[in-house]
Scaffold this motif. Sequence first.
Motif, PDB file in Angstrom:
ATOM      1  N   GLU A 116       0.821  -1.209   0.000  1.00 15.08           N
ATOM      2  CA  GLU A 116       0.000   0.000   0.000  1.00 15.08           C
ATOM      3  C   GLU A 116       0.856   1.260   0.000  1.00 15.08           C
ATOM      4  OE1 GLU A 116      -2.725  -0.226   3.238  1.00 15.08           O
ATOM      5  OE2 GLU A 116      -4.152  -1.473   2.143  1.00 15.08           O
ATOM      6  N   ALA A 117       2.070   1.146   0.572  1.00 15.18           N
ATOM      7  CA  ALA A 117       2.981   2.295   0.581  1.00 15.18           C
ATOM      8  C   ALA A 117       3.828   2.355  -0.687  1.00 15.18           C
ATOM      9  CB  ALA A 117       3.885   2.232   1.803  1.00 15.18           C
ATOM     10  N   GLY A 118       3.631   1.388  -1.596  1.00 19.08           N
ATOM     11  CA  GLY A 118       4.408   1.361  -2.825  1.00 19.08           C
ATOM     12  C   GLY A 118       5.853   0.977  -2.624  1.00 19.08           C
ATOM     13  N   LEU A 119       6.108   0.182  -1.572  1.00 17.35           N
ATOM     14  CA  LEU A 119       7.472  -0.219  -1.238  1.00 17.35           C
ATOM     15  C   LEU A 119       7.700  -1.692  -1.545  1.00 17.35           C
ATOM     16  CD1 LEU A 119       7.841   1.473   2.272  1.00 17.35           C
ATOM     17  CD2 LEU A 119       8.545   2.402   0.055  1.00 17.35           C
ATOM     18  N   SER A 120       8.952  -2.026  -1.791  1.00 19.17           N
ATOM     19  CA  SER A 120       9.356  -3.412  -1.944  1.00 19.17           C
ATOM     20  C   SER A 120      10.061  -3.837  -0.659  1.00 19.17           C
ATOM     21  CB  SER A 120      10.303  -3.561  -3.144  1.00 19.17           C
ATOM     22  OG  SER A 120      10.744  -4.900  -3.263  1.00 19.17           O
ATOM     23  N   MET A 121       9.542  -4.891  -0.023  1.00 14.68           N
ATOM     24  CA  MET A 121      10.104  -5.325   1.245  1.00 14.68           C
ATOM     25  C   MET A 121      11.413  -6.085   1.055  1.00 14.68           C
ATOM     26  SD  MET A 121       8.489  -7.911   4.136  1.00 14.68           S
ATOM     27  CE  MET A 121       7.001  -6.933   4.366  1.00 14.68           C
ATOM     28  N   THR A 122      12.388  -5.768   1.885  1.00 17.12           N
ATOM     29  CA  THR A 122      13.629  -6.525   1.936  1.00 17.12           C
ATOM     30  C   THR A 122      13.516  -7.551   3.051  1.00 17.12           C
ATOM     31  OG1 THR A 122      14.921  -4.612   1.184  1.00 17.12           O
ATOM     32  CG2 THR A 122      16.133  -6.403   2.246  1.00 17.12           C
ATOM     33  N   VAL A 123      13.360  -8.813   2.684  1.00 14.50           N
ATOM     34  CA  VAL A 123      13.166  -9.872   3.673  1.00 14.50           C
ATOM     35  C   VAL A 123      14.524 -10.432   4.077  1.00 14.50           C
ATOM     36  CG1 VAL A 123      12.094 -12.095   4.181  1.00 14.50           C
ATOM     37  CG2 VAL A 123      10.905 -10.442   2.713  1.00 14.50           C
ATOM     38  N   ALA A 124      14.892 -10.208   5.333  1.00  9.50           N
ATOM     39  CA  ALA A 124      16.163 -10.732   5.834  1.00  9.50           C
ATOM     40  C   ALA A 124      16.032 -12.188   6.257  1.00  9.50           C
ATOM     41  CB  ALA A 124      16.638  -9.895   7.011  1.00  9.50           C
ATOM     42  N   GLN A 125      14.838 -12.542   6.792  1.00 13.13           N
ATOM     43  CA  GLN A 125      14.647 -13.894   7.301  1.00 13.13           C
ATOM     44  C   GLN A 125      13.164 -14.146   7.510  1.00 13.13           C
ATOM     45  OE1 GLN A 125      17.139 -16.324   7.962  1.00 13.13           O
ATOM     46  NE2 GLN A 125      15.286 -17.562   8.036  1.00 13.13           N
ATOM     47  N   GLU A 126      12.730 -15.394   7.314  1.00  8.46           N
ATOM     48  CA  GLU A 126      11.385 -15.811   7.694  1.00  8.46           C
ATOM     49  C   GLU A 126      11.481 -16.679   8.941  1.00  8.46           C
ATOM     50  OE1 GLU A 126       8.845 -17.592   4.864  1.00  8.46           O
ATOM     51  OE2 GLU A 126       8.794 -15.863   3.521  1.00  8.46           O
ATOM     52  N   ALA A 127      10.459 -16.623   9.780  1.00 14.15           N
ATOM     53  CA  ALA A 127      10.444 -17.424  11.001  1.00 14.15           C
ATOM     54  C   ALA A 127       9.000 -17.745  11.359  1.00 14.15           C
ATOM     55  CB  ALA A 127      11.134 -16.695  12.146  1.00 14.15           C
ATOM     56  N   GLU A 128       8.794 -18.831  12.119  1.00 12.29           N
ATOM     57  CA  GLU A 128       7.451 -19.265  12.488  1.00 12.29           C
ATOM     58  C   GLU A 128       7.017 -18.729  13.846  1.00 12.29           C
ATOM     59  OE1 GLU A 128       6.891 -23.440  12.281  1.00 12.29           O
ATOM     60  OE2 GLU A 128       7.469 -23.619  10.175  1.00 12.29           O
ATOM     61  N   GLU A 129       7.879 -18.863  14.859  1.00  9.98           N
ATOM     62  CA  GLU A 129       7.485 -18.546  16.222  1.00  9.98           C
ATOM     63  C   GLU A 129       7.683 -17.063  16.523  1.00  9.98           C
ATOM     64  OE1 GLU A 129       5.974 -20.679  17.926  1.00  9.98           O
ATOM     65  OE2 GLU A 129       6.438 -22.506  16.801  1.00  9.98           O
ATOM     66  N   LYS A 130       6.716 -16.489  17.261  1.00  6.56           N
ATOM     67  CA  LYS A 130       6.781 -15.072  17.601  1.00  6.56           C
ATOM     68  C   LYS A 130       8.012 -14.761  18.440  1.00  6.56           C
ATOM     69  CE  LYS A 130       3.722 -13.082  16.527  1.00  6.56           C
ATOM     70  NZ  LYS A 130       2.483 -12.957  17.263  1.00  6.56           N
ATOM     71  N   HIS A 131       8.317 -15.611  19.407  1.00  2.00           N
ATOM     72  CA  HIS A 131       9.486 -15.349  20.252  1.00  2.00           C
ATOM     73  C   HIS A 131      10.783 -15.449  19.454  1.00  2.00           C
ATOM     74  CE1 HIS A 131      10.666 -19.610  20.560  1.00  2.00           C
ATOM     75  NE2 HIS A 131       9.386 -19.879  20.648  1.00  2.00           N
ATOM     76  N   THR A 132      10.794 -16.314  18.424  1.00  3.68           N
ATOM     77  CA  THR A 132      11.972 -16.415  17.571  1.00  3.68           C
ATOM     78  C   THR A 132      12.139 -15.139  16.754  1.00  3.68           C
ATOM     79  OG1 THR A 132      11.687 -18.805  17.395  1.00  3.68           O
ATOM     80  CG2 THR A 132      13.083 -17.752  15.749  1.00  3.68           C
ATOM     81  N   ILE A 133      11.039 -14.613  16.247  1.00  2.00           N
ATOM     82  CA  ILE A 133      11.079 -13.360  15.491  1.00  2.00           C
ATOM     83  C   ILE A 133      11.653 -12.242  16.350  1.00  2.00           C
ATOM     84  CG2 ILE A 133       9.636 -11.576  14.420  1.00  2.00           C
ATOM     85  CD1 ILE A 133       7.797 -13.828  13.447  1.00  2.00           C
ATOM     86  N   LEU A 134      11.181 -12.133  17.588  1.00  6.56           N
ATOM     87  CA  LEU A 134      11.656 -11.064  18.467  1.00  6.56           C
ATOM     88  C   LEU A 134      13.132 -11.253  18.830  1.00  6.56           C
ATOM     89  CD1 LEU A 134       8.586 -10.559  20.826  1.00  6.56           C
ATOM     90  CD2 LEU A 134       9.280  -9.177  18.861  1.00  6.56           C
ATOM     91  N   ARG A 135      13.556 -12.495  18.977  1.00  4.11           N
ATOM     92  CA  ARG A 135      14.969 -12.724  19.282  1.00  4.11           C
ATOM     93  C   ARG A 135      15.852 -12.371  18.090  1.00  4.11           C
ATOM     94  NH1 ARG A 135      14.220 -18.432  22.641  1.00  4.11           N
ATOM     95  NH2 ARG A 135      13.277 -17.449  24.473  1.00  4.11           N
ATOM     96  N   MET A 136      15.347 -12.600  16.889  1.00  4.09           N
ATOM     97  CA  MET A 136      16.085 -12.186  15.693  1.00  4.09           C
ATOM     98  C   MET A 136      16.180 -10.670  15.615  1.00  4.09           C
ATOM     99  SD  MET A 136      14.817 -14.844  12.748  1.00  4.09           S
ATOM    100  CE  MET A 136      15.267 -16.579  12.803  1.00  4.09           C
ATOM    101  N   VAL A 137      15.097  -9.996  16.011  1.00  2.00           N
ATOM    102  CA  VAL A 137      15.138  -8.533  16.076  1.00  2.00           C
ATOM    103  C   VAL A 137      16.191  -8.096  17.081  1.00  2.00           C
ATOM    104  CG1 VAL A 137      13.850  -6.455  16.695  1.00  2.00           C
ATOM    105  CG2 VAL A 137      12.737  -8.250  15.346  1.00  2.00           C
TER     106      VAL A 137
END
Length: 302
Positions: free
Chosen positions: A213-234
């Motif tokens: 919607e913002a007309g941007l192309s996302m740069t995906v560094a990593q995909e993950a399943e678990e929410k806590h894993t996502i936050l730890r990657m952050v």
Amino acid sequence: MELRQLRCFLAAADSLHFGKAALHLGILPAVLGRQIQMLENELRVRLFARSTRQVTLTDAGKKLLPRARQLIADSDEIIRHLRDMANSNPKLLRIGAIDSAASGLIPNLLRDIHADYPELEIIFVEDKTIRLLPQLLNGTLDLAFVRPPERFDRNLHAMTLLQEHPILALPTGHPLAAHDTVPISALADVPMILPNRRVRPHSHDLAVKLFEEAGLSMTVAQEAEEKHTILRMVSAGIGAAIVPRWSATSGEQGVIFRTMALSSNRVTLPLAAMWLGEDQNPLIESVMKVIERNLSIYSANA
């Protein structure tokens, strides 16, 4: 190998038509096909020979068929036994919830349920929507708080409770952390950690939609399943992530949460209560009354 995969295999084997099998199960043909493909990949054999005109069982499929029927029959017998056990205890309620609801809604809800019904015994399970819905269908759960899928089994009832708003999770020290509110345009070159769509379709699609919607192309560094894993990657500095607002209560070290400037307040994550209409546990009505009375409070921080 999961029971859901075997049920999809049996439905397709009985009808020899993926569309009819999917309709019987109340799911999309693509979902049925994916479940069978996952089963074939795990077994390392082809179970069906598919052409433009017909679907037939392979030799491996024919060999699996009677064993699959027996496994499902044994599973159904266990389910009936568990249902009988639950029904023998009229004060037992089995509740499941996705991680977001487990962090935000459930603690307050359980407090209020116990205040109104102190004699009620609750068994609580935390899991993903794709794993909680089968547990509703087989009777091992009475009530679940999930992201409602676009299509689901016709025997399930659903009530949307609230809409969770997304926030931005950033590593502490990130330049954008200096702002209280971050516009989506500021994420143009920021590596993002994206939820896996197979297990978190709502969260995945919401993040993608915001960028589109913002007309941007996302740069995906990593995909993950678990929410806590996502936050730890952050926290590790791998990238930023768009997460439900209740994630801010996680206490994850090295992560800071910021509001996003969005063009629409309708970009949200729905949370619904779902239950099996047939043989409904009478305690569900009591719990829904507690929810209806306190929903404005539960929704305040969503």
